[in-house]
Write a protein that holds these residues in place. Structure first.
Motif, PDB file in Angstrom:
ATOM      1  N   UNK A  15      36.431  -0.702  17.988  1.00 22.03           N
ATOM      2  CA  UNK A  15      35.144  -0.204  17.505  1.00 22.03           C
ATOM      3  C   UNK A  15      34.628  -1.191  16.474  1.00 22.03           C
ATOM      4  N   UNK A  16      33.429  -1.724  16.711  1.00 22.23           N
ATOM      5  CA  UNK A  16      32.879  -2.722  15.802  1.00 22.23           C
ATOM      6  C   UNK A  16      31.457  -2.425  15.399  1.00 22.23           C
ATOM      7  N   UNK A  17      31.102  -2.843  14.202  1.00 25.59           N
ATOM      8  CA  UNK A  17      29.741  -2.704  13.708  1.00 25.59           C
ATOM      9  C   UNK A  17      29.298  -3.980  13.020  1.00 25.59           C
ATOM     10  N   UNK A  18      28.007  -4.276  13.118  1.00 26.67           N
ATOM     11  CA  UNK A  18      27.488  -5.522  12.558  1.00 26.67           C
ATOM     12  C   UNK A  18      26.132  -5.282  11.930  1.00 26.67           C
ATOM     13  N   UNK A  19      25.925  -5.917  10.785  1.00 22.65           N
ATOM     14  CA  UNK A  19      24.626  -5.889  10.111  1.00 22.65           C
ATOM     15  C   UNK A  19      24.091  -7.314  10.058  1.00 22.65           C
ATOM     16  N   UNK A  62      32.434  -5.754  10.934  1.00 25.49           N
ATOM     17  CA  UNK A  62      33.714  -5.079  10.765  1.00 25.49           C
ATOM     18  C   UNK A  62      34.191  -4.617  12.134  1.00 25.49           C
ATOM     19  N   UNK A  63      35.463  -4.901  12.455  1.00 31.83           N
ATOM     20  CA  UNK A  63      36.036  -4.519  13.744  1.00 31.83           C
ATOM     21  C   UNK A  63      37.303  -3.712  13.499  1.00 31.83           C
ATOM     22  N   UNK A  64      37.309  -2.475  13.971  1.00 31.47           N
ATOM     23  CA  UNK A  64      38.471  -1.599  13.847  1.00 31.47           C
ATOM     24  C   UNK A  64      39.280  -1.685  15.136  1.00 31.47           C
ATOM     25  N   UNK A  65      40.538  -2.096  15.006  1.00 37.51           N
ATOM     26  CA  UNK A  65      41.447  -2.146  16.148  1.00 37.51           C
ATOM     27  C   UNK A  65      42.854  -1.851  15.653  1.00 37.51           C
ATOM     28  N   UNK A  66      43.808  -1.885  16.560  1.00 39.77           N
ATOM     29  CA  UNK A  66      45.161  -1.415  16.235  1.00 39.77           C
ATOM     30  C   UNK A  66      45.990  -2.507  15.557  1.00 39.77           C
ATOM     31  N   UNK A  67      45.491  -3.007  14.409  1.00 41.06           N
ATOM     32  CA  UNK A  67      46.232  -4.014  13.660  1.00 41.06           C
ATOM     33  C   UNK A  67      47.531  -3.421  13.118  1.00 41.06           C
ATOM     34  N   UNK A  68      48.573  -4.223  13.135  1.00 43.41           N
ATOM     35  CA  UNK A  68      49.845  -3.774  12.558  1.00 43.41           C
ATOM     36  C   UNK A  68      49.736  -3.642  11.045  1.00 43.41           C
ATOM     37  N   UNK A 121      21.061  -3.163  12.414  1.00 48.45           N
ATOM     38  CA  UNK A 121      22.438  -2.744  12.677  1.00 48.45           C
ATOM     39  C   UNK A 121      22.687  -2.697  14.181  1.00 48.45           C
ATOM     40  N   UNK A 122      23.888  -3.071  14.572  1.00 46.27           N
ATOM     41  CA  UNK A 122      24.290  -2.986  15.975  1.00 46.27           C
ATOM     42  C   UNK A 122      25.787  -2.700  16.020  1.00 46.27           C
ATOM     43  N   UNK A 123      26.245  -2.328  17.201  1.00 44.64           N
ATOM     44  CA  UNK A 123      27.661  -2.008  17.318  1.00 44.64           C
ATOM     45  C   UNK A 123      28.171  -2.253  18.722  1.00 44.64           C
ATOM     46  N   UNK A 124      29.478  -2.206  18.859  1.00 44.16           N
ATOM     47  CA  UNK A 124      30.116  -2.374  20.162  1.00 44.16           C
ATOM     48  C   UNK A 124      31.441  -1.623  20.146  1.00 44.16           C
ATOM     49  N   UNK A 125      31.892  -1.254  21.316  1.00 40.23           N
ATOM     50  CA  UNK A 125      33.144  -0.494  21.405  1.00 40.23           C
ATOM     51  C   UNK A 125      33.766  -0.693  22.777  1.00 40.23           C
TER      52      UNK A 125
END
Length: 420
Positions: A67-71, A85-91, A29-33
């Motif tokens: 905020x993103x996470x990857x497996x 999965x990447x969480x951002x301010x999608x409309x 697992x890894x992530x980025x933000x």
């Protein structure tokens, strides 16, 4: 979620084929933000880093925050899988819209690999990491170039890759096929559009400090969902040709049926010693007026001083075709006002609607990236955008009637980007 079902089916098939794979499975697992504060100084026009996100003016802490996470799942010597999965301010907020990658990969040999699932499009230099702010200079990828790229950033399908070391360099060729659905908002209404039969060919070559990428892509526009557009097209189709012959032509321009988009891009990066220079140019050809033909490009240069990189960039985007001029309807003498007035209003609305998607802007920025550690970087950036009249297609006008006005917008951004 058909793509998830497909991946599960493939994994089960692998497991059933050879139970020894179970002993080889490993998960990493890894992530980025990126956490950002930004400010725009024009309240008449909203800014977003890409088409999928919410347009805002003034201060915002969500405009560029991610905020993103990857497996990474190793299944055997030849099989692996990636889910991101990447969480951002999608409309438009849904899990499917936040799922960036979900694929299985089979390496048939040292040089060949096949992937299936949700894949990155490989059209751009940043295709592998467009949301990992730690990996590139800027607070956000160049707006004139990457704001629309988000819509075509991934697709559901299959690709085949061939890679080989050639002399002192490394060549990678990729052929991809699939489709995708863009899920965005248009004036607070859901706007979905299918991209069918998406075909992409890309070539990337790295040699010492140089990386070059060339890509070609073609896609048909499929079904869409937008109530206002349906009503608009229906109104145009109902106008008698004897009164306004151009109505049918305009209707065809707004309808996706039979329309397609073609795209070609070239990118170049030079990274040596203290210098980091990067540039990309793209050209699109489209029959659909909502996604018009555009030429866009940018060039960026950075210079390292100890743990900091000072940089500047210039970018531009411009429509390749002139704005269609609406010809006024012609009414025979004695036409009742209850017939003529709605058609005249429709003609005015058509001209305004034609202008809104058009793009004509250029920008310049300066900034600095401080490398605080191997996992954390801070950035500060100031952008100045010059948006020409009938050129705000990458922005959101608070009053669509202002489409003929130009804007000069400054965006100040502070950012902390990390990987973990």
């Amino acid at each position: 979620m058909r793509i998830i079902g497909f991946i599960i089916t493939v994994l089960m098939a692998i497991s059933a084929t050879d139970k020894s794979y179970a002993n080889d499975i490993g998960v990493q697992f890894s992530g980025f933000a990126s956490f950002a504060l930004s400010y725009t100084d024009d309240s008449d026009i909203g800014f977003a880093s890409n088409y999928s996100n919410v347009n805002k003016s003034g201060f915002s802490v969500t405009r560029d925050s991610i905020l993103g996470g990857q497996a990474n799942i190793s299944l055997s010597n030849n099989w692996d899988s990636v889910v991101q999965v990447v969480i951002q301010d999608h409309a438009f907020k849904s899990f499917d819209n936040f799922l960036e990658l979900a694929f299985v990969r089979y390496r048939t040999s040292r040089n060949w690999a096949i992937r299936a699932g949700r894949l990155n499009s490989d059209l751009y230099l940043l295709s592998e990491y467009p949301y990992v702010g730690y990996a590139y200079l800027w607070v956000r990828p160049p707006h004139s170039y990457y704001s629309f790229a988000n819509i075509a950033g991934n697709f559901d399908g299959i690709d085949v890759e061939y890679s080989k070391a050639i002399n002192d360099g490394f060549l990678r060729l990729k052929l991809a096929y699939g489709g995708s659905t863009a899920k965005i908002k248009a004036y607070n209404d859901d706007f979905f559009i299918d991209f069918d039969n998406l075909t992409t060919l890309s070539a990337t070559y790295s040699l010492d400090a140089w990386t070059m990428r060339f890509s070609l892509s073609r896609s048909g526009f499929g079904d869409y969902k937008l109530t206002a557009l349906d009503e608009f097209i229906s109104s145009l189709d109902s106008v008698p040709q004897s009164i306004w012959p151009q109505a049918q032509t305009i209707s065809n321009k707004f309808n996706t049926e039979g329309n397609s988009i073609r795209y070609a891009a070239f990118g170049l990066t030079y990274d040596y010693d203290n210098w980091l220079i990067q540039s990309e140019m793209g050209i699109s050809e489209s029959d659909w007026i909502i996604a018009p033909s555009v030429l866009n490009s940018y060039i960026s240069a950075g210079y390292r001083v100890n743990n900091a990189i000072f940089y500047t960039s210039f970018s531009a985007a411009k429509n390749r075709q002139n704005v269609i001029k609406v010809i006024d309807p012609v009414f025979s003498p004695g036409t009742p006002e209850q017939i003529s007035r709605p058609i005249q209003q429709l003609a005015l609305a058509a001209q305004a609607s034609i202008k809104i998607p058009y793009v004509h802007q250029h920008s310049i920025n300066i900034g600095v990236k401080w490398q605080l550690s191997e996992r954390l970087a801070l950035k500060a950036q100031l952008d100045r955008f010059d948006i020409k009249p009938v050129g705000a297609g990458l922005w959101s006008l608070s009053n669509p009637a202002d489409v003929d006005k130009g804007h000069k917008v400054h965006v100040l951004s502070l950012n902390a980007s990390m990987v973990f």
